[in-house]
Design a protein around this motif. Structure first.
Motif, PDB file in Angstrom:
ATOM      1  N   LEU A  17       0.808  -1.213   0.000  1.00  0.00           N
ATOM      2  CA  LEU A  17       0.000   0.000   0.000  1.00  0.00           C
ATOM      3  C   LEU A  17       0.848   1.273   0.000  1.00  0.00           C
ATOM      4  O   LEU A  17       0.458   2.275  -0.595  1.00  0.00           O
ATOM      5  CB  LEU A  17      -0.916   0.031   1.228  1.00  0.00           C
ATOM      6  N   ALA A  18       1.984   1.241   0.655  1.00  0.00           N
ATOM      7  CA  ALA A  18       2.792   2.445   0.848  1.00  0.00           C
ATOM      8  C   ALA A  18       3.082   3.203  -0.448  1.00  0.00           C
ATOM      9  O   ALA A  18       2.896   4.424  -0.496  1.00  0.00           O
ATOM     10  CB  ALA A  18       4.074   2.106   1.596  1.00  0.00           C
ATOM     11  N   PRO A  19       3.517   2.545  -1.523  1.00  0.00           N
ATOM     12  CA  PRO A  19       3.818   3.296  -2.740  1.00  0.00           C
ATOM     13  C   PRO A  19       2.595   3.849  -3.480  1.00  0.00           C
ATOM     14  O   PRO A  19       2.743   4.639  -4.405  1.00  0.00           O
ATOM     15  CB  PRO A  19       4.562   2.296  -3.627  1.00  0.00           C
ATOM     16  N   LEU A  20       1.394   3.460  -3.072  1.00  0.00           N
ATOM     17  CA  LEU A  20       0.188   3.948  -3.742  1.00  0.00           C
ATOM     18  C   LEU A  20      -0.155   5.383  -3.347  1.00  0.00           C
ATOM     19  O   LEU A  20      -1.039   5.992  -3.947  1.00  0.00           O
ATOM     20  CB  LEU A  20      -1.011   3.036  -3.440  1.00  0.00           C
ATOM     21  N   ASP A  21       0.515   5.898  -2.326  1.00  0.00           N
ATOM     22  CA  ASP A  21       0.313   7.280  -1.889  1.00  0.00           C
ATOM     23  C   ASP A  21      -1.156   7.553  -1.551  1.00  0.00           C
ATOM     24  O   ASP A  21      -1.748   8.535  -1.995  1.00  0.00           O
ATOM     25  CB  ASP A  21       0.821   8.253  -2.958  1.00  0.00           C
ATOM     26  N   VAL A  22      -1.746   6.657  -0.748  1.00  0.00           N
ATOM     27  CA  VAL A  22      -3.147   6.812  -0.354  1.00  0.00           C
ATOM     28  C   VAL A  22      -3.280   7.321   1.078  1.00  0.00           C
ATOM     29  O   VAL A  22      -4.389   7.469   1.579  1.00  0.00           O
ATOM     30  CB  VAL A  22      -3.929   5.476  -0.509  1.00  0.00           C
ATOM     31  N   GLY A  23      -2.183   7.599   1.726  1.00  0.00           N
ATOM     32  CA  GLY A  23      -2.197   8.062   3.111  1.00  0.00           C
ATOM     33  C   GLY A  23      -1.271   7.224   3.960  1.00  0.00           C
ATOM     34  O   GLY A  23      -0.634   6.289   3.477  1.00  0.00           O
ATOM     35  N   ARG A  24      -1.205   7.586   5.231  1.00  0.00           N
ATOM     36  CA  ARG A  24      -0.353   6.844   6.156  1.00  0.00           C
ATOM     37  C   ARG A  24      -0.908   5.435   6.322  1.00  0.00           C
ATOM     38  O   ARG A  24      -2.110   5.247   6.540  1.00  0.00           O
ATOM     39  CB  ARG A  24      -0.324   7.551   7.517  1.00  0.00           C
ATOM     40  N   VAL A  25      -0.037   4.461   6.237  1.00  0.00           N
ATOM     41  CA  VAL A  25      -0.418   3.057   6.397  1.00  0.00           C
ATOM     42  C   VAL A  25       0.118   2.588   7.737  1.00  0.00           C
ATOM     43  O   VAL A  25       1.279   2.820   8.060  1.00  0.00           O
ATOM     44  CB  VAL A  25       0.159   2.191   5.254  1.00  0.00           C
ATOM     45  N   TYR A  26      -0.724   1.962   8.531  1.00  0.00           N
ATOM     46  CA  TYR A  26      -0.253   1.459   9.822  1.00  0.00           C
ATOM     47  C   TYR A  26      -0.952   0.165  10.192  1.00  0.00           C
ATOM     48  O   TYR A  26      -2.000  -0.175   9.640  1.00  0.00           O
ATOM     49  CB  TYR A  26      -0.418   2.523  10.916  1.00  0.00           C
ATOM     50  N   ARG A  28      -2.334  -2.392  13.422  1.00  0.00           N
ATOM     51  CA  ARG A  28      -2.784  -2.439  14.812  1.00  0.00           C
ATOM     52  C   ARG A  28      -3.184  -3.884  15.118  1.00  0.00           C
ATOM     53  O   ARG A  28      -3.983  -4.472  14.382  1.00  0.00           O
ATOM     54  CB  ARG A  28      -3.960  -1.496  15.027  1.00  0.00           C
ATOM     55  N   THR A  29      -2.615  -4.419  16.186  1.00  0.00           N
ATOM     56  CA  THR A  29      -2.938  -5.787  16.590  1.00  0.00           C
ATOM     57  C   THR A  29      -4.055  -5.746  17.620  1.00  0.00           C
ATOM     58  O   THR A  29      -3.964  -5.026  18.617  1.00  0.00           O
ATOM     59  CB  THR A  29      -1.699  -6.494  17.158  1.00  0.00           C
ATOM     60  N   GLU A  30      -5.115  -6.500  17.343  1.00  0.00           N
ATOM     61  CA  GLU A  30      -6.289  -6.592  18.212  1.00  0.00           C
ATOM     62  C   GLU A  30      -6.593  -8.068  18.403  1.00  0.00           C
ATOM     63  O   GLU A  30      -6.939  -8.749  17.445  1.00  0.00           O
ATOM     64  CB  GLU A  30      -7.474  -5.879  17.575  1.00  0.00           C
ATOM     65  N   ALA A  31      -6.438  -8.541  19.629  1.00  0.00           N
ATOM     66  CA  ALA A  31      -6.629  -9.959  19.935  1.00  0.00           C
ATOM     67  C   ALA A  31      -5.695 -10.794  19.058  1.00  0.00           C
ATOM     68  O   ALA A  31      -4.493 -10.626  19.134  1.00  0.00           O
ATOM     69  CB  ALA A  31      -8.095 -10.351  19.798  1.00  0.00           C
ATOM     70  N   GLU A  32      -6.240 -11.631  18.204  1.00  0.00           N
ATOM     71  CA  GLU A  32      -5.407 -12.501  17.374  1.00  0.00           C
ATOM     72  C   GLU A  32      -5.206 -11.961  15.963  1.00  0.00           C
ATOM     73  O   GLU A  32      -4.574 -12.623  15.143  1.00  0.00           O
ATOM     74  CB  GLU A  32      -6.035 -13.895  17.308  1.00  0.00           C
ATOM     75  N   LEU A  33      -5.757 -10.790  15.665  1.00  0.00           N
ATOM     76  CA  LEU A  33      -5.672 -10.250  14.311  1.00  0.00           C
ATOM     77  C   LEU A  33      -4.798  -9.005  14.264  1.00  0.00           C
ATOM     78  O   LEU A  33      -4.825  -8.182  15.172  1.00  0.00           O
ATOM     79  CB  LEU A  33      -7.058  -9.882  13.786  1.00  0.00           C
ATOM     80  N   THR A  34      -4.067  -8.869  13.174  1.00  0.00           N
ATOM     81  CA  THR A  34      -3.354  -7.631  12.890  1.00  0.00           C
ATOM     82  C   THR A  34      -4.093  -6.974  11.736  1.00  0.00           C
ATOM     83  O   THR A  34      -4.241  -7.563  10.666  1.00  0.00           O
ATOM     84  CB  THR A  34      -1.888  -7.894  12.527  1.00  0.00           C
ATOM     85  N   ARG A  35      -4.564  -5.774  11.974  1.00  0.00           N
ATOM     86  CA  ARG A  35      -5.338  -5.038  10.984  1.00  0.00           C
ATOM     87  C   ARG A  35      -4.457  -3.997  10.294  1.00  0.00           C
ATOM     88  O   ARG A  35      -3.594  -3.411  10.915  1.00  0.00           O
ATOM     89  CB  ARG A  35      -6.540  -4.360  11.631  1.00  0.00           C
ATOM     90  N   VAL A  36      -4.740  -3.789   9.019  1.00  0.00           N
ATOM     91  CA  VAL A  36      -4.021  -2.806   8.219  1.00  0.00           C
ATOM     92  C   VAL A  36      -4.970  -1.630   7.966  1.00  0.00           C
ATOM     93  O   VAL A  36      -6.074  -1.824   7.468  1.00  0.00           O
ATOM     94  CB  VAL A  36      -3.549  -3.404   6.877  1.00  0.00           C
ATOM     95  N   TYR A  37      -4.518  -0.439   8.342  1.00  0.00           N
ATOM     96  CA  TYR A  37      -5.318   0.781   8.187  1.00  0.00           C
ATOM     97  C   TYR A  37      -4.588   1.785   7.321  1.00  0.00           C
ATOM     98  O   TYR A  37      -3.358   1.786   7.263  1.00  0.00           O
ATOM     99  CB  TYR A  37      -5.555   1.444   9.555  1.00  0.00           C
ATOM    100  N   VAL A  38      -5.363   2.655   6.690  1.00  0.00           N
ATOM    101  CA  VAL A  38      -4.842   3.813   5.973  1.00  0.00           C
ATOM    102  C   VAL A  38      -5.559   5.024   6.553  1.00  0.00           C
ATOM    103  O   VAL A  38      -6.773   5.026   6.680  1.00  0.00           O
ATOM    104  CB  VAL A  38      -5.116   3.718   4.457  1.00  0.00           C
ATOM    105  N   ALA A  47     -11.222  10.118   1.232  1.00  0.00           N
ATOM    106  CA  ALA A  47     -11.268   8.724   1.672  1.00  0.00           C
ATOM    107  C   ALA A  47     -11.818   7.825   0.563  1.00  0.00           C
ATOM    108  O   ALA A  47     -11.306   6.725   0.327  1.00  0.00           O
ATOM    109  CB  ALA A  47     -12.110   8.597   2.930  1.00  0.00           C
ATOM    110  N   GLU A  48     -12.851   8.290  -0.112  1.00  0.00           N
ATOM    111  CA  GLU A  48     -13.424   7.517  -1.218  1.00  0.00           C
ATOM    112  C   GLU A  48     -12.432   7.385  -2.365  1.00  0.00           C
ATOM    113  O   GLU A  48     -12.345   6.332  -2.998  1.00  0.00           O
ATOM    114  CB  GLU A  48     -14.725   8.151  -1.681  1.00  0.00           C
ATOM    115  N   GLN A  49     -11.676   8.445  -2.624  1.00  0.00           N
ATOM    116  CA  GLN A  49     -10.667   8.386  -3.675  1.00  0.00           C
ATOM    117  C   GLN A  49      -9.561   7.393  -3.316  1.00  0.00           C
ATOM    118  O   GLN A  49      -9.126   6.607  -4.159  1.00  0.00           O
ATOM    119  CB  GLN A  49     -10.067   9.774  -3.909  1.00  0.00           C
ATOM    120  N   ALA A  50      -9.131   7.392  -2.056  1.00  0.00           N
ATOM    121  CA  ALA A  50      -8.112   6.435  -1.609  1.00  0.00           C
ATOM    122  C   ALA A  50      -8.642   5.005  -1.730  1.00  0.00           C
ATOM    123  O   ALA A  50      -7.939   4.106  -2.204  1.00  0.00           O
ATOM    124  CB  ALA A  50      -7.692   6.731  -0.176  1.00  0.00           C
ATOM    125  N   ALA A  51      -9.889   4.793  -1.329  1.00  0.00           N
ATOM    126  CA  ALA A  51     -10.491   3.454  -1.426  1.00  0.00           C
ATOM    127  C   ALA A  51     -10.565   2.999  -2.879  1.00  0.00           C
ATOM    128  O   ALA A  51     -10.300   1.833  -3.189  1.00  0.00           O
ATOM    129  CB  ALA A  51     -11.881   3.460  -0.793  1.00  0.00           C
TER     130      ALA A  51
END
Length: 75
Positions: A17-26, A28-38, A47-51
């Motif tokens: 995602l990082a090279p797509l220049d859609v915003g900060r990518v980070y 977050r680990t919640e319970a047993e899942l690691t989620r990817v956010y922008v 936000a709609e344009q990034a999506a």
């Protein structure tokens, strides 16, 4: 954008995602899942344009979620 049991898979998506220049990518680990956010992205149109960019480039269907700092337990 995505959720993974394997953190390495989440990191791989973040790296893609990082090279797509859609915003900060980070991660977050919640319970047993690691989620990817922008974001945060300040307005709905951006936000709609990034999506749309993510959908076209990676064939993923990201969700747009309004950010609420209270969900993170921060003040």
């Amino acid at each position: 954008v995505g959720a993974f049991k394997n953190r390495e898979n989440a990191q791989a998506l973040a790296d893609t995602l990082a090279p797509l220049d859609v915003g900060r990518v980070y991660l977050r680990t919640e319970a047993e899942l690691t989620r990817v956010y922008v974001g945060p992205i300040l307005n709905r149109e951006a936000a709609e344009q990034a999506a749309e960019t993510i959908q076209k480039q990676l064939s993923l269907s990201p969700q747009i979620k309004q950010y609420d700092v209270r969900e993170d337990g921060q003040t």
